[in-house]
Motif scaffolding. Structure first.
Motif: not given
Length: 607
Positions: A601-607
């Motif tokens: 996982e290289v990006y996860s949206a805040a929240g």
């Protein structure tokens, strides 16, 4: 149960997405995506395949190995590193049902199907909570470092008046230390009616700070007097072939330089430091990952034979590379590329090279695209080639003979026809297997669309351009030539190969905005709510395929990327909504929640 030839696996049931990689990839190489791609030389025409005897041989071969495929089928019992459940998983496999679970081990997909059929254990389980998962987006055409520099510079894209345009440049110049240039910008003079900017708009406010801000298409730029003085440009300076210096009524340079004339200013701009280059690379990479991109094809190779590749290699060496990159070098440096491939191969799963990018012509917005007939609103010109046609033909022939992958920018109808002839001359009867690419393919004739489909030439297009250029394109080329502008539907109906990207920073990098553009064709000024040239709209799944499976094919990686199927790399994007299920106008509001590259996982949206 039935079956259909497809990439990654023979499909038709969830269990068929869980096959051993060796059988899966063997089937993938037999025949990739039935509608988008070619089964060797058996092409689709009007819903039927040509060269049926060849396709029939493939079917017999498939039958011979079908036992192998079924013998290697599993019940989903292998243990996984990560199991994604409770999702709406669009696998990208032709006519396959959605899955609701995907299992990953060692960066590869080991299961995709119904969660009940997975009987192994997972170290981590991720509940997608009904969200939409798709193969990771691939962008077929970016100028990656330019995009990164743009993120760190003045933004002129939405400047709607000459006053706002000038103010932003002047205000930004005031923030810079002595000796630094104002660059990038990505302005669009059509926003304020089509008048080209002039040097006097910015001279007084910028003073000794040199300015060279580029139009969003990258084919012309505005310099201030400080920049022209450093370059030694005067009224006597002649534009190089394939370029133009716009002049005022007295013959003095008015500030705008087009295509090859831009090199007069570029040649005196100081080279950025290694630290600056890595900083802008990381800015660009973070932006790309936040938009669901797992790979980009970088065609911004400038600065000699290594171009951007030198920066990408340094980023990889320092452990900074999280995004897959296919790096294209300038076509003129094909000999250096040949030597690099001979010495080092073509890279690895994260960073590859061996592709070459050339140019036929300029752009529609700069009236430098090469047409048979003059521009409607500039009848004194029909555009021009920016590379000498004989030289370009020889470069293509030489690079092809060296076994390198060739992509060439062509926008006007004459440019496209010329390039197709060059490809046919270089490859002869073997043209289908070359995977030649025409970058942009914006204004083909009907005959060129058919010809490209017949030759297996890939239309490497950028759908956002359609809803941007659609505000003013007809005034450039009139009501007849406009009918085949950004002809997505026609290309697919003809059996052609359609891939999508952005041309960032010319257009926004977001694949979601690209899908929205291809599906709705609503111009960004709101003037075409039912779509501009609506006969060329395509479906959501066709647009997603152009951003995934067909792009993998265009990047020579169809057995690695582009679908959620057994043995493929675990590259995914998770979206807030299913773009197939929302109203087309709402597609642009869909958010990227997660980006996964090689199972990480290289990006996860805040929240």
């Amino acid at each position: 149960m039935g079956f259909k030839l497809g990439s990654g696996a023979v499909v038709g049931h969830a269990r068929l997405l869980s096959l051993e990689p060796i059988a899966t990839r063997f089937c993938a190489k037999l025949c990739y995506a039935e509608d988008a791609l070619y089964c060797a030389r058996g092409r689709r025409r009007g819903g039927r395949r040509e060269n049926g005897s060849f396709a029939m041989k493939n079917l017999f071969l498939l039958a011979a190995i079908l036992g192998l495929v079924w013998g290697c089928s599993k019940d989903g019992g292998e243990n996984a590193d990560v199991l994604y459940v409770n999702g709406v998983v669009w696998t990208g496999a032709q006519d396959a049902p959605d899955a609701d679970a995907v299992a990953v081990k060692d960066g590869r997909i080991i299961f995709a199907g119904a969660a009940d059929n997975f009987t192994g254990e997972a170290e981590e389980t991720v509940d997608l909570d009904g969200r939409f998962m798709a193969p990771g987006f691939i962008d077929n055409h970016v100028h990656f470092l330019d995009g990164g520099f743009g993120l760190a510079s003045v933004d002129l894209r939405d400047a709607a008046t000459p006053e706002e345009f000038s103010k932003r440049i002047i205000d930004y110049a005031a923030t810079l230390p002595e000796g630094r240039w104002v660059l990038n910008g990505n302005w669009d003079h059509e926003r304020w009616g089509g008048e080209l900017p002039r040097v006097e708009w910015i001279d007084e406010g910028t003073g000794s700070t040199p300015v060279f801000v580029v139009r969003l298409d990258g084919h012309m730029a505005l310099a201030n007097s400080a920049a022209m003085a450093l370059a030694g440009v005067t009224a006597e300076t002649q534009a190089p072939e394939g370029g133009e210096i716009v002049r005022d009524e007295n013959g003095e340079p008015a500030g705008v330089f087009k295509d090859n004339a831009m090199s007069l200013i570029y040649d005196v701009i100081p080279e950025p430091s290694e630290e600056e280059l890595l900083d802008v690379f990381q800015l660009a990479q973070d932006h790309a990952l936040s938009l669901g991109l797992t790979q980009v094809h970088d065609v911004g190779g400038t600065g000699g034979p290594n171009g951007s590749l030198r920066v990408f290699r340094e980023a990889k060496k320092k452990g900074l590379l999280k995004l897959r990159i296919y790096s294209f070098a300038p076509l003129a440096y094909w000999e250096d590329a040949r030597e690099r491939v001979a010495d080092e191969g073509k890279g690895d799963e994260m960073l590859r090279w061996g592709g070459l990018k050339g140019f036929v012509d300029g752009s529609l917005g700069s009236t430098t695209a090469w047409f048979y007939e003059p521009f409607t609103d500039a009848p004194e010109t029909s555009g021009f080639p920016v590379t000498d046609p004989d030289e370009l033909a020889q470069l293509i022939a030489d690079a092809d003979a060296a076994g390198l992958h060739i992509a060439v920018h062509a926008i006007g109808d004459k440019a496209i026809d010329t390039l197709l002839s060059d490809f046919e001359t270089a490859a002869g009867d073997e043209i289908v297997g070359r995977r030649y690419r025409i970058e942009h393919f914006q204004h083909p004739t009907h005959e060129a669309i058919s010809r490209a489909a017949r030759d297996g030439v890939i239309a490497s297009m950028q759908p956002y351009h359609a809803i941007d250029d659609g505000r003013w394109a007809e005034k450039r080329i009139g009501p007849e030539r406009i009918k085949t502008t950004y002809a997505f539907r026609s290309i697919l109906d003809e059996g052609g190969l359609l891939t999508f990207g952005s041309d960032w920073p010319v257009a926004p990098l977001s694949p979601i905005e690209g899908v929205y553009a291809a599906v709705t064709r609503r111009t960004i000024d709101g003037a075409n709510p039912d779509g501009w040239q609506p006969q060329e709209k395509i479906s959501v799944e066709e647009a997603l395929t152009a951003y995934t499976a067909t792009n993998a094919y265009a990047g020579l990686q169809e057995d690695e990327l582009g679908k959620i199927a057994l043995g493929m790399a675990a590259d995914f994007v998770v979206l807030s909504d299913d773009p197939r299920a929302v109203e087309p106008a709402a597609i642009k509001d869909i958010r990227v929640l997660k980006t996964i590259v090689g199972g990480e996982e290289v990006y996860s949206a805040a929240g």
